[in-house]
Design an enzyme around this catalytic site. Structure first.
Site, mmCIF file in Angstrom:
data_model
loop_
_atom_site.group_PDB
_atom_site.id
_atom_site.type_symbol
_atom_site.label_atom_id
_atom_site.label_comp_id
_atom_site.label_asym_id
_atom_site.label_seq_id
_atom_site.Cartn_x
_atom_site.Cartn_y
_atom_site.Cartn_z
ATOM 1 N N LYS A 94 31.001 91.870 53.186
ATOM 2 C CA LYS A 94 31.947 91.314 54.148
ATOM 3 C C LYS A 94 32.562 92.421 55.000
ATOM 4 C CE LYS A 94 33.561 87.464 51.238
ATOM 5 N NZ LYS A 94 33.270 86.337 52.141
ATOM 6 N N ARG A 112 28.368 78.946 45.158
ATOM 7 C CA ARG A 112 27.544 77.791 44.789
ATOM 8 C C ARG A 112 26.542 78.138 43.699
ATOM 9 N NH1 ARG A 112 25.661 77.377 50.937
ATOM 10 N NH2 ARG A 112 27.688 78.365 51.194
HETATM 11 N N1 BES Z 1 34.573 83.146 49.021
HETATM 12 C C1 BES Z 1 33.899 82.916 50.243
HETATM 13 C C2 BES Z 1 34.528 81.815 51.090
HETATM 14 C C3 BES Z 1 35.920 82.050 51.599
HETATM 15 C C4 BES Z 1 36.092 82.497 52.897
HETATM 16 C C5 BES Z 1 37.024 81.775 50.846
HETATM 17 C C6 BES Z 1 37.363 82.687 53.387
HETATM 18 C C7 BES Z 1 38.309 81.960 51.337
HETATM 19 C C8 BES Z 1 38.477 82.405 52.612
HETATM 20 C C9 BES Z 1 32.457 82.524 49.986
HETATM 21 O O1 BES Z 1 31.883 83.095 48.870
HETATM 22 C C10 BES Z 1 31.657 82.974 51.148
HETATM 23 O O2 BES Z 1 31.629 84.141 51.401
HETATM 24 N N2 BES Z 1 31.015 82.040 51.831
HETATM 25 C C11 BES Z 1 30.224 82.346 52.984
HETATM 26 C C12 BES Z 1 28.984 81.501 52.943
HETATM 27 C C13 BES Z 1 27.974 81.833 53.991
HETATM 28 C C14 BES Z 1 27.407 83.207 53.762
HETATM 29 C C15 BES Z 1 26.895 80.776 53.961
HETATM 30 C C16 BES Z 1 31.053 82.034 54.208
HETATM 31 O O3 BES Z 1 31.801 81.066 54.196
HETATM 32 O O4 BES Z 1 30.972 82.803 55.166
HETATM 33 MN MN MN Z 2 31.071 84.993 49.287
#
Ligand code: BES
Ligand code: MN
Ligand code: ZN
Length: 509
Positions: A288, A362
């Protein structure tokens, strides 16, 4: 590591016999806009006549969350009144009671007052039911005092919390329902506080193993059964999707199972709560950007919410079986981390192609879903997870996504949330998008396109739900964290969803 929860935030008490018999450093009076601040509480006129005629009451307009402190003679049994604005009478909801009570208790702490008395007759003057409003007020009052101070050196001017919150009755004994209502409000606040403590605890301290220990402590407090599956046990079982998430971390994953099964209900079909427990989500190899990465310490807010709910369920002594299944891991980049392109065999036996290592939640959840359905015949399964940024983009920070094909369950969850202030909006499990989860090399891919990201994630999970099982998925990404303080929460984890789960357990699904 041990996470110690304050068993009781404040002592909840009851005084009967009316204002002539009451005694407390301050009395809380709810006032509506444009009304005399004493209107909702005429019974105090005798004990605090100085309040009804205080010149200051004319300056108090009763706007939402407006406060004014009135002083009587310091030697009186009730020497102060704190008036709290609710806004216009016709727009009063339980939420404003929660927030006003929270702000009031925080003010009392600032003032250094030891105890607070709330005349309970006020609740009958509003819709919603007096005992429910009492419950919400007690819960809000306690949450207004919440702070996460464990990791800093106490400051000279850190004020102690008020020690007592008293409900005052004009009757000679506490009317039916108020003892139980106050207890429910208190138990809910303890549960929310536990969830906040866990989600606020930094990821170097709250590792998957530490979360397991916190679950064990919770189980020990209430005589519940707790099972922790470590890396070896998960490998033996075949939870390879969950294991993949934790591969890049020096800290082992855990599958945490806590079972609340009171005597006589050991064989009930359990209500199963599944909570995403990523103690830190760096994104893994698909790392990230650094802005706000630190908030990913609360990527276990789903697991925390489930443990908080279980604490309240156990404190309540609820006559039903409730089981928590928490897939916990840390998502880190490393030479041994999962890669985009990897294919893993999930516990269900389905092979899953991993495309983006940041869509890890997931993967953790699919094995937990299978584990739950293999081991029990659930009355219902509700999973709660900070799953997708897409959900936060769609619904913002105050509304969580609710996914289920079961209309009755959807309404049950939305209604529970409305009462306690957890807001949900139903999003579709849009079947045609299953197309997006097709993989060239495996049975299923774990993600689809960016568009509809929250739906794609929910649809992926649906592939791991057996036909006929009642299942709902709550995407709490964005709602789990307060970037600004509110009366009910400081900046940080808010404990979103804890009270929804408690309501589901209390009311049945
Ligand atoms: N934990 C994150 C989602 C999240 C984002 C929670 C912001 C709280 C605040 C999750 O694991 C994630 O990174 N999801 C990705 C999925 C994508 C790569 C398909 C996302 O939402 O960008
Ligand atoms: Mn994630
Ligand atoms: Zn995540």
């Amino acid at each position: 590591m041990s996470v110690n929860v304050k068993e009781r935030l404040v002592d909840i008490r009851f005084q009967t016999g009316g204002p002539a018999a009451w005694k407390a450093p301050v009395m809380l009076v709810f006032a509506c806009k444009g009304e005399n601040p004493a209107d909702n509480c005429p019974e105090i006129a005798d004990a605090a006549p100085w309040f009804t005629i205080a010149p200051g009451v004319r300056d108090f307009s009763g706007d939402k969350l407006e406060q004014a402190l009135f002083h009587g003679h310091p030697d009186l049994a009730l020497p102060r009144v704190l008036a709290l604005g609710l806004g216009p009478r016709e727009s009063v909801t339980p939420d404003i009671f929660r927030r006003a009570a929270a702000a009031a208790l925080a003010r009392c702490r600032t003032l250094g007052l030891e105890g607070v008395l709330l005349p309970a007759g006020q609740f009958a003057r509003f819709p919603g039911g007096p005992t429910r409003l009492a419950e919400e007020t007690v819960c809000g009052a306690l949450l207004g005092l919440y702070r996460f101070t464990r990791l800093r050196t106490p400051k000279e001017d850190d004020k102690p919390d008020p020690r007592r919150l008293t409900l005052g009755f004009t009757e000679n004994s506490v009317p039916d329902g108020f003892h139980a209502a106050a207890r429910r409000g208190e138990h809910a606040a303890v549960g929310v506080a536990l969830a906040r403590d866990l989600a606020n605890t930094p990821p170097n301290i709250l590792t998957p193993a530490a979360l397991g220990e916190a679950a064990e402590e919770l189980a020990r407090r209430h005589g519940m059964a707790c099972t922790l599956l470590d890396r070896a046990a998960l490998a033996e079982l075949g939870c390879n999707a969950l294991l993949a998430v934790g591969r890049g971390s020096a800290r082992e994953p855990r599958l945490i199972v806590v079972e609340y099964a009171p005597r006589g209900h050991e064989e009930d079909k359990p209500l199963i709560f599944i909570g995403k427990g990523l103690t830190f989500d760096s994104g893994g190899i698909c790392i990230k950007p650094p802005q706000n990465m630190h908030t990913m310490k609360s990527d276990m807010a789903g697991a925390a919410a489930v443990l908080g709910a279980l604490e309240a369920v156990a404190l309540d002594d609820l006559p039903r079986r409730v089981i928590a299944v928490l897939p916990c891991a840390e998502n880190m980049p490393d030479g041994d981390a999962m890669r985009p392109g990897d294919v893993v065999t999930s516990l269900a036996g389905k092979t899953v192609e991993i495309l983006n290592t940041d869509a890890e939640g997931r993967l953790a959840l699919c094995d937990a879903l299978t584990y739950a359905q293999r081991n029990w015949t659930p009355a219902a399964v509700v999973d709660i997870a900070t799953l997708t940024g897409a959900c936060a983009v769609a619904l913002g920070q105050e509304v969580a996504g609710l996914f289920t094909d079961d209309d009755a369950l959807a309404e049950r969850i939305a209604a529970a949330g409305r009462v306690v202030g957890d807001n949900y909006w139903r999003l579709p499990l849009w079947e045609p998008y299953q197309e997006h989860l097709k993989s060239e090399v495996a049975d299923i891919s774990h993600m689809g396109p960016r568009e509809g990201g929250a739906i794609n994630a929910a649809l992926f999970l649906k592939n791991f739900v057996e036909p006929g099982v009642r299942w709902a998925h709550l995407d709490i990404a964005g709602t789990d964290w307060a970037f600004k303080k509110t009366p009910l929460s400081p900046v940080g984890a808010v404990g979103f969803g804890v009270r929804t789960l408690i309501e589901l357990a209390r009311g049945g699904v």
